[in-house]
Write a protein that holds these residues in place. Structure first.
Motif, short mmCIF file in Angstrom:
data_model
loop_
_atom_site.label_atom_id
_atom_site.label_comp_id
_atom_site.label_asym_id
_atom_site.label_seq_id
_atom_site.Cartn_x
_atom_site.Cartn_y
_atom_site.Cartn_z
N GLY A 1 0.68 -1.06 0.08
CA GLY A 1 0.15 -0.09 -0.18
C GLY A 1 0.84 1.15 -0.05
O GLY A 1 1.97 1.38 -0.50
N GLU B 1 -0.52 8.26 7.79
CA GLU B 1 -1.62 7.27 7.04
C GLU B 1 -1.11 6.24 6.54
O GLU B 1 -0.66 6.20 5.38
N ASP C 1 -2.23 3.31 4.34
CA ASP C 1 -3.48 2.86 3.19
C ASP C 1 -3.36 1.74 2.73
O ASP C 1 -2.68 1.47 1.70
N THR C 2 -4.02 0.64 3.04
CA THR C 2 -3.99 -0.53 2.43
C THR C 2 -4.78 -0.76 1.13
O THR C 2 -4.67 -1.85 0.45
N ARG C 3 -5.77 0.06 0.95
CA ARG C 3 -6.41 -0.03 -0.25
C ARG C 3 -5.59 0.24 -1.34
O ARG C 3 -6.16 -0.47 -2.58
N SER C 4 -4.58 0.66 -1.49
CA SER C 4 -3.66 0.83 -2.42
C SER C 4 -2.75 -0.72 -2.81
O SER C 4 -1.91 -0.63 -3.58
N TRP D 1 -3.63 -6.75 -5.04
CA TRP D 1 -4.85 -7.23 -4.77
C TRP D 1 -4.60 -8.59 -4.03
O TRP D 1 -5.19 -8.79 -3.02
N ARG E 1 -3.44 -7.82 -0.30
CA ARG E 1 -4.29 -6.91 0.60
C ARG E 1 -4.76 -7.35 1.62
O ARG E 1 -4.69 -6.68 2.92
N ARG F 1 -3.60 -5.69 5.38
CA ARG F 1 -4.71 -5.31 6.42
C ARG F 1 -4.32 -6.07 7.79
O ARG F 1 -4.46 -5.44 8.69
N ASP G 1 -9.54 1.74 10.88
CA ASP G 1 -10.90 1.56 10.40
C ASP G 1 -11.22 0.29 9.45
O ASP G 1 -11.99 -0.04 8.81
N ARG H 1 -9.02 -0.64 6.94
CA ARG H 1 -8.30 -0.30 5.92
C ARG H 1 -7.32 0.78 5.97
O ARG H 1 -6.11 0.33 5.40
N CYS H 2 -7.37 1.87 6.55
CA CYS H 2 -6.57 2.99 6.83
C CYS H 2 -6.12 2.88 8.46
O CYS H 2 -7.00 2.93 9.17
#
Length: 208
Positions: free
Chosen positions: A15, A34, A36-39, A42, A45, A49, A75, A77-78
C-alpha cells in the motif's frame, strides 16, 4: 478545518504511507501518518490489512510509552497514527552514550508491556527526535503474545541485540564487556531471520 495536505512517504506492495497535515480552527497544526492498505496489490491486500491491524493493536497497548507513535484511528483499511518529528539514525547519527542509554530504557518499556518489535535491525525504524532522544515506529511485524514464555524472551533478546548492533556502529566506545560478548554470539532466531524472513520482507517493502 482546511483540506488536509498529503505528502507521499512510501509506496510498496502493501500500500501507501502518507503524511497528512491539517490546519485546525485556531491555527493549530495536526499531523498524522496514514497507512492506506486500499492501494495494496490485490493478492497482498489481506496480508497488508492483517499487518496494519497488528500495528494498531500494538500501538494501543503502548499508548502510555513515550517515544512511540500514538494510535489515532484504524477503520479496517487505513491506519492513522501520530507523526514523530525527527530523523532516522543513519541521517542523524547518535554519537553519545545518552541516546543509547535512553534507547535501552525505551526498549525495556516495550518489553515490559509485552511487546517485541522484531524489526529493529532496520535503521529507519530508529529515530533521533528534535530533542535528541530515541523513538521507535513501524510495528507491523511486532508481537504481543498472551504469555511471555521462551519465544517472547528470545524475541526480546534479539531486539536488544539489534540495538547493540547500532550502538556498535555509532558509539562503539560505550559498549560494555557484557554487551560485546552478546554481540559476539549470533542467536538461532537471528539466523532464521537472515536466511528466510528478511529477504522476503525486504522484497515486499521495496516492491512497487
Amino acid at each position: 478545518m482546511s483540506v488536509p495536505a498529503r505528502t507521499l512517504l512510501k509506496r510498496n506492495l502493501l500500500g501507501t504511507v502518507w503524511r497528512v497535515e491539517s490546519l485546525g480552527p485556531e491555527g493549530s497544526t495536526w499531523v498524522v501518518v496514514e497507512r492506506d492498505t486500499r492501494s495494496a496489490r490485490w493478492w497482498l491486500r489481506a496480508l497488508a490489512r492483517t499487518l496494519a491491524a497488528r500495528e494498531a493493536h500494538i500501538l494501543a497497548a503502548l499508548s502510555r510509552v513515550p517515544g512511540v507513535p500514538k494510535l489515532d484511528d484504524w477503520d479496517g483499511r487505513c491506519l492513522r497514527r501520530s507523526w514523530l518529528e525527527g530523523s532516522p539514525i543513519q541521517h542523524a547519527p547518535p554519537r553519545d552514550r545518552t541516546y543509547f542509554r535512553e534507547a535501552l530504557r525505551l526498549l525495556r518499556r516495550l518489553h515490559a508491556a509485552g511487546v517485541a518489535h522484531n524489526d529493529l535491525q532496520r535503521e529507519p525504524n530508529w529515530l533521533v527526535t528534535t530533542e535528541g532522544r530515541p523513538a521507535l515506529f513501524d510495528f507491523q511485524v511486532a508481537t504481543r503474545p498472551r504469555y511471555r514464555g521462551m519465544r517472547f524472551r528470545a524475541l526480546a533478546c534479539d531486539d536488544l541485540r539489534r540495538l547493540l548492533e547500532h550502538k556498535r556502529t555509532y558509539c562503539p566506545e560505550a559498549l560494555t564487556a557484557r554487551q560485546r560478548a552478546m554481540l559476539a554470539r549470533r542467536s538461532a532466531l537471528a539466523e532464521v531471520w537472515v536466511r528466510l524472513s528478511k529477504p522476503v520482507h525486504a522484497w515486499i517493502r521495496a516492491g512497487k
